[in-house]
Design a protein around this motif. Structure first.
Motif, mmCIF file in Angstrom:
data_model
loop_
_atom_site.group_PDB
_atom_site.id
_atom_site.type_symbol
_atom_site.label_atom_id
_atom_site.label_comp_id
_atom_site.label_asym_id
_atom_site.label_seq_id
_atom_site.Cartn_x
_atom_site.Cartn_y
_atom_site.Cartn_z
ATOM 1 N N SER A 44 0.923 -1.086 0.042
ATOM 2 C CA SER A 44 0.052 0.007 0.015
ATOM 3 C C SER A 44 0.858 1.074 0.039
ATOM 4 O O SER A 44 0.729 2.279 -0.764
ATOM 5 N N LYS A 47 2.305 1.751 -3.477
ATOM 6 C CA LYS A 47 1.225 2.001 -4.380
ATOM 7 C C LYS A 47 1.158 3.578 -4.403
ATOM 8 O O LYS A 47 0.603 4.322 -5.311
ATOM 9 N N ASN A 69 -2.216 -11.102 -5.303
ATOM 10 C CA ASN A 69 -3.130 -10.669 -6.419
ATOM 11 C C ASN A 69 -4.288 -9.969 -5.859
ATOM 12 O O ASN A 69 -4.904 -8.990 -6.377
ATOM 13 N N LYS A 70 -4.840 -10.763 -4.566
ATOM 14 C CA LYS A 70 -6.153 -10.223 -4.114
ATOM 15 C C LYS A 70 -5.918 -8.809 -3.518
ATOM 16 O O LYS A 70 -6.806 -8.057 -3.634
ATOM 17 N N TYR A 71 -4.774 -8.466 -3.168
ATOM 18 C CA TYR A 71 -4.182 -7.169 -2.676
ATOM 19 C C TYR A 71 -3.835 -6.284 -3.662
ATOM 20 O O TYR A 71 -3.327 -5.368 -3.503
ATOM 21 N N GLY A 72 -3.996 -6.676 -5.081
ATOM 22 C CA GLY A 72 -3.606 -5.801 -5.945
ATOM 23 C C GLY A 72 -2.076 -5.673 -6.601
ATOM 24 O O GLY A 72 -1.719 -4.579 -6.963
ATOM 25 N N GLU A 74 1.462 -7.378 -8.277
ATOM 26 C CA GLU A 74 1.760 -7.986 -9.207
ATOM 27 C C GLU A 74 2.824 -9.093 -8.963
ATOM 28 O O GLU A 74 3.711 -8.973 -8.416
#
Length: 167
Positions: A44, A47, A69-72, A74
């Motif tokens: 986070s 990001k 992947n669930k938490y965005g 890669e």
């Protein structure tokens, strides 16, 4: 700030290493902290970075990859078991990841930012300030550190003995 105008033209890659074989605390990188897996905090923060334009989580685990992947996050490919052992040097998995990115995606970063899942409270500002130093002064590396909150002898006490670290 004059010297960092061109940062948007740079490929700034953040790498978060999430090896699954932790022996001290099993699955420490995905343990829940206040309802979220540990790695989700640094992901986070990355990001929100003003400079980072790609974040890759490197893992050797399909289970971890699904959670990432669930938490965005890669995860373009799984890390080789060869680079996922307890004694594997960290630089080896990073070099291998960069090599695979070049070969498989024709992607070569200008700057690599190594972030640790085990530092969940690292602030985006600290990450950006470190990157800013590299960009502004054309350094080849920088590291974020903080003042120790306790005497090193207390921090290094393991099983009643002090572990000696050589720097």
């Amino acid at each position: 700030m004059k010297n960092i105008i061109h940062y948007r033209q740079k490929k700034i890659l953040a790498i978060i290493g999430l090896r699954s074989g932790s022996k001290g605390l099993k699955d420490k990188n995905i343990k829940k902290l206040n309802g979220k897996p540990l790695f989700a905090y640094i992901l986070s923060a990355a990001k929100k970075s003003r400079y980072i334009n790609r974040i890759i989580c490197s893992t050797d685990s399909v289970k971890y990859k699904k959670l990432i992947n669930k938490y965005g996050g890669e995860t373009p490919f799984l890390r080789s078991k060869k680079f996922s052992k307890d004694n594997s040097p960290e630089t080896d998995f990073i070099k291998d990841l960069i090599k695979n990115l070049r070969i498989k995606q024709n992607y070569v970063p200008d700057i690599v930012v190594r972030l640790l899942a085990t530092c969940p409270f690292q602030k985006t500002k600290d990450i950006d300030d470190a990157i800013k130093i590299v960009l502004k002064d054309n350094y080849d590396s920088s590291v974020v550190i903080s003042k120790a909150k306790q005497h090193p002898e207390k921090a290094l006490k393991i099983n009643g003995k002090y572990k000696k670290y050589v720097t």
